[in-house]
Motif scaffolding. Structure first.
Motif, PDB file in Angstrom:
ATOM      1  N   ALA A  52       4.271   5.954  -9.457  1.00 21.13           N
ATOM      2  CA  ALA A  52       4.621   5.998  -7.868  1.00 21.13           C
ATOM      3  C   ALA A  52       5.306   7.458  -7.482  1.00 21.13           C
ATOM      4  O   ALA A  52       4.774   7.692  -6.504  1.00 21.13           O
ATOM      5  N   ARG A  53       6.230   7.929  -8.248  1.00 23.62           N
ATOM      6  CA  ARG A  53       6.894   8.909  -7.610  1.00 23.62           C
ATOM      7  C   ARG A  53       6.045  10.307  -7.826  1.00 23.62           C
ATOM      8  O   ARG A  53       6.461  11.356  -7.460  1.00 23.62           O
ATOM      9  N   SER A  54       5.167  10.091  -8.603  1.00 25.14           N
ATOM     10  CA  SER A  54       4.114  11.397  -8.995  1.00 25.14           C
ATOM     11  C   SER A  54       3.390  11.818  -7.794  1.00 25.14           C
ATOM     12  O   SER A  54       2.954  12.932  -7.722  1.00 25.14           O
ATOM     13  N   PHE A  55       3.189  11.058  -6.899  1.00 23.19           N
ATOM     14  CA  PHE A  55       2.472  11.194  -5.496  1.00 23.19           C
ATOM     15  C   PHE A  55       3.443  11.947  -4.397  1.00 23.19           C
ATOM     16  O   PHE A  55       4.447  11.242  -3.980  1.00 23.19           O
ATOM     17  N   ILE A  83       4.565   3.696   1.295  1.00 23.61           N
ATOM     18  CA  ILE A  83       5.922   3.052   1.258  1.00 23.61           C
ATOM     19  C   ILE A  83       5.706   2.128   0.057  1.00 23.61           C
ATOM     20  O   ILE A  83       5.170   1.259   0.213  1.00 23.61           O
ATOM     21  N   VAL A  84       6.222   2.581  -1.255  1.00 29.38           N
ATOM     22  CA  VAL A  84       6.197   1.715  -2.355  1.00 29.38           C
ATOM     23  C   VAL A  84       7.592   0.952  -2.529  1.00 29.38           C
ATOM     24  O   VAL A  84       8.671   1.415  -2.663  1.00 29.38           O
ATOM     25  N   PHE A  96      -3.090  -0.485 -12.747  1.00 32.59           N
ATOM     26  CA  PHE A  96      -3.824  -0.093 -11.898  1.00 32.59           C
ATOM     27  C   PHE A  96      -3.213   0.744 -10.385  1.00 32.59           C
ATOM     28  O   PHE A  96      -3.987   0.962  -9.438  1.00 32.59           O
ATOM     29  N   LEU A  97      -2.204   0.865 -10.458  1.00 35.71           N
ATOM     30  CA  LEU A  97      -1.462   1.353  -9.330  1.00 35.71           C
ATOM     31  C   LEU A  97      -1.798   3.008  -8.965  1.00 35.71           C
ATOM     32  O   LEU A  97      -2.281   3.298  -7.741  1.00 35.71           O
ATOM     33  N   SER A  98      -2.315   3.812  -9.944  1.00 35.21           N
ATOM     34  CA  SER A  98      -2.445   5.338  -9.727  1.00 35.21           C
ATOM     35  C   SER A  98      -3.785   4.949  -9.019  1.00 35.21           C
ATOM     36  O   SER A  98      -3.986   5.807  -7.880  1.00 35.21           O
ATOM     37  N   GLU A  99      -4.827   4.380  -9.436  1.00 31.19           N
ATOM     38  CA  GLU A  99      -6.091   4.073  -8.851  1.00 31.19           C
ATOM     39  C   GLU A  99      -6.020   3.824  -7.205  1.00 31.19           C
ATOM     40  O   GLU A  99      -6.802   3.906  -6.537  1.00 31.19           O
ATOM     41  N   SER A 100      -5.001   2.753  -7.252  1.00 29.12           N
ATOM     42  CA  SER A 100      -4.924   2.272  -5.847  1.00 29.12           C
ATOM     43  C   SER A 100      -4.262   3.057  -4.958  1.00 29.12           C
ATOM     44  O   SER A 100      -4.792   3.345  -3.772  1.00 29.12           O
ATOM     45  N   ILE A 101      -3.286   3.932  -5.194  1.00 26.55           N
ATOM     46  CA  ILE A 101      -2.807   4.766  -4.336  1.00 26.55           C
ATOM     47  C   ILE A 101      -3.792   5.979  -3.886  1.00 26.55           C
ATOM     48  O   ILE A 101      -3.948   6.294  -2.967  1.00 26.55           O
ATOM     49  N   GLU A 102      -4.271   6.423  -5.141  1.00 21.36           N
ATOM     50  CA  GLU A 102      -5.588   7.380  -4.609  1.00 21.36           C
ATOM     51  C   GLU A 102      -6.744   6.910  -3.951  1.00 21.36           C
ATOM     52  O   GLU A 102      -7.244   7.709  -2.975  1.00 21.36           O
ATOM     53  N   ARG A 141       6.709   7.119  -0.544  1.00 17.10           N
ATOM     54  CA  ARG A 141       8.541   7.188  -0.546  1.00 17.10           C
ATOM     55  C   ARG A 141       8.753   5.874  -1.343  1.00 17.10           C
ATOM     56  O   ARG A 141       7.951   4.830  -0.933  1.00 17.10           O
ATOM     57  N   TYR A 142       9.627   5.929  -2.381  1.00 16.71           N
ATOM     58  CA  TYR A 142       9.847   4.804  -3.462  1.00 16.71           C
ATOM     59  C   TYR A 142      11.016   4.142  -3.054  1.00 16.71           C
ATOM     60  O   TYR A 142      12.040   4.966  -2.915  1.00 16.71           O
ATOM     61  N   PHE A 143      11.198   2.806  -3.108  1.00 12.73           N
ATOM     62  CA  PHE A 143      12.155   2.110  -2.750  1.00 12.73           C
ATOM     63  C   PHE A 143      12.352   1.096  -3.958  1.00 12.73           C
ATOM     64  O   PHE A 143      11.173   0.302  -4.183  1.00 12.73           O
ATOM     65  N   ARG A 144      13.442   0.615  -4.420  1.00 11.08           N
ATOM     66  CA  ARG A 144      13.643  -0.487  -5.266  1.00 11.08           C
ATOM     67  C   ARG A 144      13.595  -1.780  -4.285  1.00 11.08           C
ATOM     68  O   ARG A 144      14.749  -1.642  -3.406  1.00 11.08           O
TER      69      ARG A 144
END
Length: 234
Positions: free
Chosen positions: A51-54, A37-38, A18-24, A58-61
């Motif tokens: 996540a990094r495709s948007f 901030i993910v 679901f992540l892509s739909e949520s970010i969009e 800003r992506y963090f582990r």
């Protein structure tokens, strides 16, 4: 009036479905000056790639385990004047961020604002055990992170999420804000759609009831302590 920057904190683990739909839905929420901030809790699926495709992400582990800890790591990484939260499986309505930020701009004394939300059942999914079917037909004010938009100074007053909680850190945060009488606004529009599916953490975590009871007890203890202090001054 310049639009203040908003940091949207999204905590996820193995959320590729679901992540892509949520970010969009965040990017389509009627507000341009934002960062997402993910905080990724060590996903083993395609979550990092998505996540990094948007560009706005800003992506963090995640450094230390726990949902409350993940929220706190997102807060520490944030650069916005305002803070919002999103889940990897929920959807914002198109006006959500613009409506809530506009409210805070009109009410400078208010530190945070929440809105109404509705549950919706994922297509092809049976109602999970323990979930009350009637909730699918109701609108309710959400005292949950996904309905929250607030000034970063809110956390200066209330503090960060308590990392001792596994699933009720949000309830504890809102209880502390209420106990401190932090000014809050309520939007009577449904601006969040909360997805119900087979793997909802909030619906399946066994620790939920214990954590909730503990958070409520701490709030009662704080109020009792304050009342005793007030009586001692008389």
């Amino acid at each position: 009036m310049n639009d203040p920057r908003v940091s949207v904190i999204l905590v996820v683990k193995n959320g590729e479905r679901f992540l892509s739909e949520s970010i969009e839905s965040v990017l389509n929420s009627g507000y341009a000056n934002l960062e997402i901030i993910v905080i990724d809790g060590d996903s083993t699926d395609r979550t990092p790639v998505i996540a990094r495709s948007f560009d706005a992400v800003r992506y963090f582990r995640q450094g230390k385990p726990g949902l409350a800890q993940a929220y706190n790591e997102g807060l520490q990484a944030s650069t916005g004047e305002f803070i919002a939260f999103q889940s990897a499986d929920d959807l914002w309505q198109p006006r959500k961020l613009s409506v809530q930020v506009a409210y805070l701009q009109r009410h400078p004394e208010t530190l945070y604002v929440v809105c109404k939300f509705k549950f919706f059942l994922e297509a092809g999914c049976d109602i999970p055990p323990g979930f009350r079917k009637r909730l699918l037909d109701t609108e309710q004010v959400g005292w949950i992170p996904e309905t929250f938009v607030g000034r970063k100074t809110f956390f200066d007053r209330v503090g960060l999420f308590d990392a001792r909680y596994k699933v009720a850190g949000d309830l504890d945060l809102f209880a502390r804000a209420n106990d401190l009488k932090i000014p809050v606004g309520i939007i009577e529009d449904v601006l969040l759609l909360k997805r119900v599916h087979r793997t909802n953490t909030s619906l399946t975590a066994r620790e939920n009831e214990t954590d909730l009871l503990h958070a409520v007890k701490r709030s009662i203890d704080r109020k009792r302590g304050r009342s005793e202090e007030e009586r001692s001054r008389v």
